[in-house]
Enzyme design. Structure first.
Site, PDB file in Angstrom:
ATOM      1  N   SER A 144       0.696  -1.101  -0.011  1.00  0.00           N
ATOM      2  CA  SER A 144      -0.020   0.070  -0.043  1.00  0.00           C
ATOM      3  C   SER A 144       0.889   1.236  -0.002  1.00  0.00           C
ATOM      4  O   SER A 144       1.740   1.422  -0.965  1.00  0.00           O
ATOM      5  CB  SER A 144      -0.926   0.085   1.286  1.00  0.00           C
ATOM      6  OG  SER A 144      -2.056   0.899   1.051  1.00  0.00           O
ATOM      7  N   GLU A 239      -9.654  -3.339  -6.848  1.00  0.00           N
ATOM      8  CA  GLU A 239      -9.184  -2.260  -6.091  1.00  0.00           C
ATOM      9  C   GLU A 239      -9.181  -0.877  -6.824  1.00  0.00           C
ATOM     10  O   GLU A 239      -8.896  -1.044  -7.961  1.00  0.00           O
ATOM     11  CB  GLU A 239      -7.392  -2.624  -5.859  1.00  0.00           C
ATOM     12  CG  GLU A 239      -7.104  -3.530  -4.967  1.00  0.00           C
ATOM     13  CD  GLU A 239      -5.677  -3.685  -4.652  1.00  0.00           C
ATOM     14  OE1 GLU A 239      -5.041  -2.730  -4.070  1.00  0.00           O
ATOM     15  OE2 GLU A 239      -5.115  -4.616  -4.725  1.00  0.00           O
ATOM     16  N   HIS A 269      -7.504  -5.172  -1.718  1.00  0.00           N
ATOM     17  CA  HIS A 269      -6.400  -4.217  -1.542  1.00  0.00           C
ATOM     18  C   HIS A 269      -5.441  -5.249  -0.417  1.00  0.00           C
ATOM     19  O   HIS A 269      -5.933  -5.671   0.579  1.00  0.00           O
ATOM     20  CB  HIS A 269      -6.648  -3.132  -0.993  1.00  0.00           C
ATOM     21  CG  HIS A 269      -5.539  -2.414  -0.579  1.00  0.00           C
ATOM     22  ND1 HIS A 269      -4.657  -1.611  -1.413  1.00  0.00           N
ATOM     23  CD2 HIS A 269      -5.033  -1.511   0.451  1.00  0.00           C
ATOM     24  CE1 HIS A 269      -3.841  -0.875  -0.974  1.00  0.00           C
ATOM     25  NE2 HIS A 269      -3.950  -0.837   0.264  1.00  0.00           N
TER      26      HIS A 269
END
Length: 297
Positions: A144, A239, A269
Protein backbone atom coordinates in the site's frame (compact mmCIF):
# COMPACT_ATOMS: atom_id res chain seq x y z
CA UNK A 1 -7.91 -20.93 -6.97
CA UNK A 2 -11.17 -20.81 -5.05
CA UNK A 3 -13.92 -18.44 -6.08
CA UNK A 4 -15.75 -19.44 -2.90
CA UNK A 5 -12.84 -18.28 -0.75
CA UNK A 6 -12.64 -14.96 -2.55
CA UNK A 7 -16.37 -14.39 -2.16
CA UNK A 8 -16.18 -15.29 1.53
CA UNK A 9 -13.40 -12.74 2.07
CA UNK A 10 -15.32 -10.07 0.19
CA UNK A 11 -18.43 -10.76 2.30
CA UNK A 12 -16.37 -10.67 5.48
CA UNK A 13 -14.87 -7.29 4.64
CA UNK A 14 -18.23 -5.82 3.67
CA UNK A 15 -19.90 -6.91 6.90
CA UNK A 16 -17.56 -4.98 9.17
CA UNK A 17 -19.07 -2.28 11.35
CA UNK A 18 -20.35 0.65 9.24
CA UNK A 19 -17.80 3.37 8.68
CA UNK A 20 -18.12 6.41 10.88
CA UNK A 21 -16.12 9.51 11.52
CA UNK A 22 -12.98 8.62 13.44
CA UNK A 23 -10.06 10.49 14.88
CA UNK A 24 -6.59 9.64 13.62
CA UNK A 25 -5.87 7.84 16.89
CA UNK A 26 -9.02 5.74 16.50
CA UNK A 27 -8.09 4.92 12.91
CA UNK A 28 -4.65 3.80 14.05
CA UNK A 29 -6.05 1.63 16.83
CA UNK A 30 -8.63 0.00 14.57
CA UNK A 31 -6.07 -0.64 11.83
CA UNK A 32 -3.67 -2.22 14.34
CA UNK A 33 -6.46 -4.44 15.67
CA UNK A 34 -7.43 -5.59 12.18
CA UNK A 35 -3.86 -6.40 11.18
CA UNK A 36 -3.16 -8.17 14.50
CA UNK A 37 -5.70 -10.79 13.41
CA UNK A 38 -3.62 -11.73 10.35
CA UNK A 39 -1.78 -15.03 10.50
CA UNK A 40 1.95 -14.79 11.19
CA UNK A 41 3.90 -17.92 10.24
CA UNK A 42 5.94 -19.79 12.80
CA UNK A 43 9.66 -20.17 12.32
CA UNK A 44 10.76 -16.53 12.44
CA UNK A 45 12.47 -14.50 15.15
CA UNK A 46 12.01 -10.78 15.76
CA UNK A 47 14.16 -8.18 17.49
CA UNK A 48 14.04 -4.38 17.76
CA UNK A 49 16.62 -2.34 15.90
CA UNK A 50 17.40 1.18 14.73
CA UNK A 51 18.13 2.14 11.16
CA UNK A 52 18.67 5.62 9.83
CA UNK A 53 17.76 7.13 13.22
CA UNK A 54 14.37 5.41 13.19
CA UNK A 55 13.24 2.32 15.09
CA UNK A 56 12.49 -0.86 13.22
CA UNK A 57 12.05 -4.59 13.62
CA UNK A 58 14.42 -7.28 12.40
CA UNK A 59 12.66 -10.44 11.24
CA UNK A 60 15.01 -13.40 10.90
CA UNK A 61 14.40 -16.94 9.69
CA UNK A 62 14.72 -19.38 12.57
CA UNK A 63 17.59 -21.18 10.84
CA UNK A 64 19.56 -21.53 7.61
CA UNK A 65 19.44 -17.83 6.74
CA UNK A 66 20.43 -16.89 3.22
CA UNK A 67 22.46 -13.76 2.42
CA UNK A 68 20.72 -10.49 1.69
CA UNK A 69 18.23 -8.09 3.27
CA UNK A 70 14.60 -7.25 2.57
CA UNK A 71 14.02 -3.64 3.61
CA UNK A 72 10.25 -3.51 4.25
CA UNK A 73 7.89 -0.53 4.46
CA UNK A 74 4.44 -1.06 5.99
CA UNK A 75 1.15 0.30 4.67
CA UNK A 76 -1.45 2.52 6.28
CA UNK A 77 -2.01 5.56 4.01
CA UNK A 78 1.03 7.27 5.56
CA UNK A 79 -1.01 7.96 8.71
CA UNK A 80 -1.35 4.50 10.29
CA UNK A 81 0.62 1.32 10.80
CA UNK A 82 3.94 0.07 12.06
CA UNK A 83 6.28 -2.87 11.45
CA UNK A 84 3.91 -4.93 13.59
CA UNK A 85 0.83 -4.25 11.47
CA UNK A 86 2.74 -5.65 8.48
CA UNK A 87 4.22 -8.59 10.37
CA UNK A 88 2.16 -11.24 8.54
CA UNK A 89 3.54 -10.02 5.21
CA UNK A 90 7.11 -9.51 6.38
CA UNK A 91 7.29 -12.81 8.24
CA UNK A 92 5.85 -14.69 5.28
CA UNK A 93 8.48 -13.26 2.96
CA UNK A 94 11.21 -14.17 5.44
CA UNK A 95 9.81 -17.66 5.98
CA UNK A 96 9.52 -18.31 2.24
CA UNK A 97 12.90 -16.85 1.24
CA UNK A 98 14.97 -17.46 4.41
CA UNK A 99 16.28 -13.91 3.95
CA UNK A 100 16.38 -11.41 6.84
CA UNK A 101 14.02 -8.46 6.76
CA UNK A 102 14.28 -5.08 8.44
CA UNK A 103 10.89 -3.38 8.72
CA UNK A 104 11.06 0.38 9.25
CA UNK A 105 8.89 2.41 11.65
CA UNK A 106 8.88 5.60 9.57
CA UNK A 107 7.24 8.83 10.74
CA UNK A 108 3.51 9.25 10.14
CA UNK A 109 1.27 12.12 9.11
CA UNK A 110 -0.40 14.35 10.12
CA UNK A 111 2.27 14.91 12.77
CA UNK A 112 4.93 14.41 10.09
CA UNK A 113 3.52 15.08 6.60
CA UNK A 114 5.21 14.61 3.22
CA UNK A 115 8.14 14.11 2.76
CA UNK A 116 9.06 12.92 6.29
CA UNK A 117 8.32 9.22 5.65
CA UNK A 118 10.34 9.30 2.43
CA UNK A 119 13.32 10.91 4.14
CA UNK A 120 13.20 8.16 6.78
CA UNK A 121 13.09 5.49 4.08
CA UNK A 122 16.09 6.91 2.24
CA UNK A 123 18.01 7.24 5.51
CA UNK A 124 17.27 3.59 6.29
CA UNK A 125 18.49 2.47 2.86
CA UNK A 126 21.58 4.62 3.22
CA UNK A 127 22.12 3.12 6.68
CA UNK A 128 22.20 -0.40 5.25
CA UNK A 129 24.73 0.69 2.63
CA UNK A 130 26.91 2.48 5.18
CA UNK A 131 26.74 -0.64 7.35
CA UNK A 132 28.47 -2.61 4.61
CA UNK A 133 25.59 -3.99 2.55
CA UNK A 134 25.82 -3.80 -1.22
CA UNK A 135 22.87 -2.43 -3.14
CA UNK A 136 22.72 -5.72 -5.04
CA UNK A 137 22.13 -7.54 -1.73
CA UNK A 138 19.03 -5.49 -0.81
CA UNK A 139 15.44 -5.85 -1.99
CA UNK A 140 12.94 -3.11 -1.17
CA UNK A 141 9.41 -4.34 -0.43
CA UNK A 142 6.21 -2.80 0.89
CA UNK A 143 2.44 -2.79 0.84
CA UNK A 144 0.00 0.00 0.00
CA UNK A 145 1.63 3.29 1.05
CA UNK A 146 4.76 1.27 1.79
CA UNK A 147 4.70 0.00 -1.76
CA UNK A 148 4.83 3.59 -2.92
CA UNK A 149 7.70 4.27 -0.54
CA UNK A 150 9.77 1.50 -2.14
CA UNK A 151 9.62 3.25 -5.50
CA UNK A 152 10.25 6.76 -4.21
CA UNK A 153 13.21 5.46 -2.21
CA UNK A 154 14.72 4.29 -5.49
CA UNK A 155 14.08 7.69 -7.06
CA UNK A 156 15.78 9.50 -4.20
CA UNK A 157 18.65 6.99 -4.05
CA UNK A 158 19.35 7.46 -7.75
CA UNK A 159 19.31 11.25 -7.38
CA UNK A 160 21.74 10.92 -4.46
CA UNK A 161 24.07 8.75 -6.59
CA UNK A 162 23.53 5.75 -4.34
CA UNK A 163 23.58 2.24 -5.82
CA UNK A 164 20.23 0.79 -6.79
CA UNK A 165 18.78 -2.16 -4.85
CA UNK A 166 18.58 -5.58 -6.50
CA UNK A 167 14.81 -5.44 -6.97
CA UNK A 168 11.57 -3.89 -5.72
CA UNK A 169 8.40 -5.73 -4.60
CA UNK A 170 5.14 -3.80 -4.27
CA UNK A 171 1.87 -5.20 -2.87
CA UNK A 172 -1.14 -3.07 -3.93
CA UNK A 173 1.01 0.07 -4.00
CA UNK A 174 -0.29 3.62 -3.80
CA UNK A 175 1.54 5.38 -6.64
CA UNK A 176 -0.70 8.20 -7.83
CA UNK A 177 -2.03 10.81 -5.41
CA UNK A 178 -3.74 12.58 -8.34
CA UNK A 179 -6.01 9.51 -8.59
CA UNK A 180 -6.27 9.96 -12.34
CA UNK A 181 -6.47 6.26 -13.25
CA UNK A 182 -9.76 4.89 -14.56
CA UNK A 183 -10.01 2.35 -11.72
CA UNK A 184 -10.73 5.07 -9.15
CA UNK A 185 -14.21 5.20 -10.70
CA UNK A 186 -14.58 1.88 -12.52
CA UNK A 187 -13.91 -0.13 -9.31
CA UNK A 188 -16.29 1.95 -7.21
CA UNK A 189 -18.37 -0.42 -5.11
CA UNK A 190 -16.08 -3.38 -5.83
CA UNK A 191 -13.38 -2.14 -3.45
CA UNK A 192 -14.44 -3.01 0.12
CA UNK A 193 -11.88 -0.69 1.71
CA UNK A 194 -11.68 2.61 -0.13
CA UNK A 195 -13.68 5.38 -1.78
CA UNK A 196 -12.56 8.50 -3.59
CA UNK A 197 -13.68 10.45 -0.50
CA UNK A 198 -11.59 8.34 1.87
CA UNK A 199 -8.53 9.00 -0.29
CA UNK A 200 -9.25 12.73 -0.22
CA UNK A 201 -9.24 12.63 3.59
CA UNK A 202 -5.97 10.70 4.01
CA UNK A 203 -4.24 12.57 1.16
CA UNK A 204 -5.09 15.87 2.86
CA UNK A 205 -3.44 14.70 6.08
CA UNK A 206 -0.36 13.38 4.27
CA UNK A 207 0.23 16.20 1.79
CA UNK A 208 -0.69 19.08 4.13
CA UNK A 209 -1.44 21.35 1.18
CA UNK A 210 1.44 20.27 -1.03
CA UNK A 211 0.97 19.52 -4.73
CA UNK A 212 0.22 15.88 -5.66
CA UNK A 213 1.64 16.53 -9.15
CA UNK A 214 5.13 15.53 -8.05
CA UNK A 215 7.18 12.46 -8.89
CA UNK A 216 7.66 11.59 -5.21
CA UNK A 217 3.90 11.75 -4.59
CA UNK A 218 2.55 10.39 -7.90
CA UNK A 219 5.41 8.39 -9.48
CA UNK A 220 3.01 6.40 -11.68
CA UNK A 221 2.37 9.64 -13.57
CA UNK A 222 5.55 11.65 -13.26
CA UNK A 223 8.60 9.54 -12.37
CA UNK A 224 11.48 8.88 -14.74
CA UNK A 225 12.32 5.23 -14.03
CA UNK A 226 15.48 5.08 -16.14
CA UNK A 227 18.06 2.78 -14.55
CA UNK A 228 15.63 1.19 -12.10
CA UNK A 229 16.03 -2.40 -10.89
CA UNK A 230 13.46 -5.12 -11.74
CA UNK A 231 9.99 -4.41 -10.35
CA UNK A 232 7.22 -6.73 -9.18
CA UNK A 233 3.73 -5.25 -8.82
CA UNK A 234 0.99 -7.38 -7.27
CA UNK A 235 -2.55 -6.02 -7.24
CA UNK A 236 -6.17 -7.21 -7.22
CA UNK A 237 -8.90 -6.44 -9.73
CA UNK A 238 -11.25 -5.17 -6.99
CA UNK A 239 -8.99 -2.26 -6.06
CA UNK A 240 -9.51 1.44 -6.66
CA UNK A 241 -5.70 1.51 -6.79
CA UNK A 242 -5.50 -1.02 -9.64
CA UNK A 243 -4.43 1.56 -12.21
CA UNK A 244 -1.67 2.88 -9.95
CA UNK A 245 0.05 -0.41 -10.79
CA UNK A 246 -0.96 -0.64 -14.45
CA UNK A 247 0.22 2.93 -15.14
CA UNK A 248 3.49 2.33 -13.32
CA UNK A 249 4.07 -0.88 -15.30
CA UNK A 250 3.56 1.04 -18.55
CA UNK A 251 6.00 3.72 -17.41
CA UNK A 252 8.57 1.09 -16.43
CA UNK A 253 8.35 -0.67 -19.79
CA UNK A 254 8.76 2.64 -21.60
CA UNK A 255 11.95 3.25 -19.58
CA UNK A 256 13.36 -0.17 -20.45
CA UNK A 257 12.90 -1.53 -16.92
CA UNK A 258 12.12 -5.20 -16.26
CA UNK A 259 8.65 -5.29 -14.73
CA UNK A 260 6.16 -7.98 -13.77
CA UNK A 261 2.54 -6.87 -13.39
CA UNK A 262 0.85 -9.65 -11.38
CA UNK A 263 -2.93 -9.13 -11.28
CA UNK A 264 -5.23 -11.47 -9.33
CA UNK A 265 -8.97 -11.50 -10.01
CA UNK A 266 -11.64 -10.68 -7.45
CA UNK A 267 -9.35 -9.95 -4.51
CA UNK A 268 -9.09 -6.80 -2.36
CA UNK A 269 -6.35 -4.40 -1.39
CA UNK A 270 -3.24 -6.15 0.02
CA UNK A 271 -4.92 -9.53 -0.36
CA UNK A 272 -1.56 -11.18 0.39
CA UNK A 273 -2.21 -10.60 4.11
CA UNK A 274 -5.20 -12.98 4.13
CA UNK A 275 -3.23 -16.23 4.02
CA UNK A 276 -5.63 -18.03 6.36
CA UNK A 277 -8.66 -17.20 4.19
CA UNK A 278 -7.75 -17.36 0.50
CA UNK A 279 -5.27 -19.60 -1.34
CA UNK A 280 -4.40 -16.70 -3.63
CA UNK A 281 -2.62 -14.94 -0.77
CA UNK A 282 -0.11 -17.75 -0.23
CA UNK A 283 0.31 -18.22 -3.97
CA UNK A 284 1.07 -14.54 -4.50
CA UNK A 285 3.60 -14.58 -1.65
CA UNK A 286 5.22 -17.64 -3.21
CA UNK A 287 5.64 -15.73 -6.47
CA UNK A 288 7.04 -12.72 -4.61
CA UNK A 289 9.49 -14.95 -2.74
CA UNK A 290 10.66 -16.53 -6.00
CA UNK A 291 11.16 -13.07 -7.52
CA UNK A 292 13.24 -12.00 -4.52
CA UNK A 293 15.45 -15.08 -4.45
CA UNK A 294 16.02 -14.94 -8.20
CA UNK A 295 17.36 -11.41 -7.95
CA UNK A 296 19.44 -11.95 -4.80
CA UNK A 297 21.01 -15.29 -5.68
Amino acid sequence: MSREQRKMLDDLLRHREPAKSQSVQEMRANFAAMMAAMKVPAGVRTAPTNLGNRPGVIVDPAQDARPGTILYFHGGSYIMGSPYTAMSLTANLVSKTRIRSVSLDYRLAPEHPFPAALKDALAAYRGLLEGGAQGASIVLAGDSAGGGITLTTCLMARDADLPMPAAVVMFSPGLDRTHSGASIDSKKGLDPFFTRESFTFTDTLYLAGQDPNHELVSPARFADLTGFPPLLLQVGTNELLLDDSTQLADRARAAGVDVILDVTADVPHVFQAFTDIIDEADQALDRAALFITQHLR
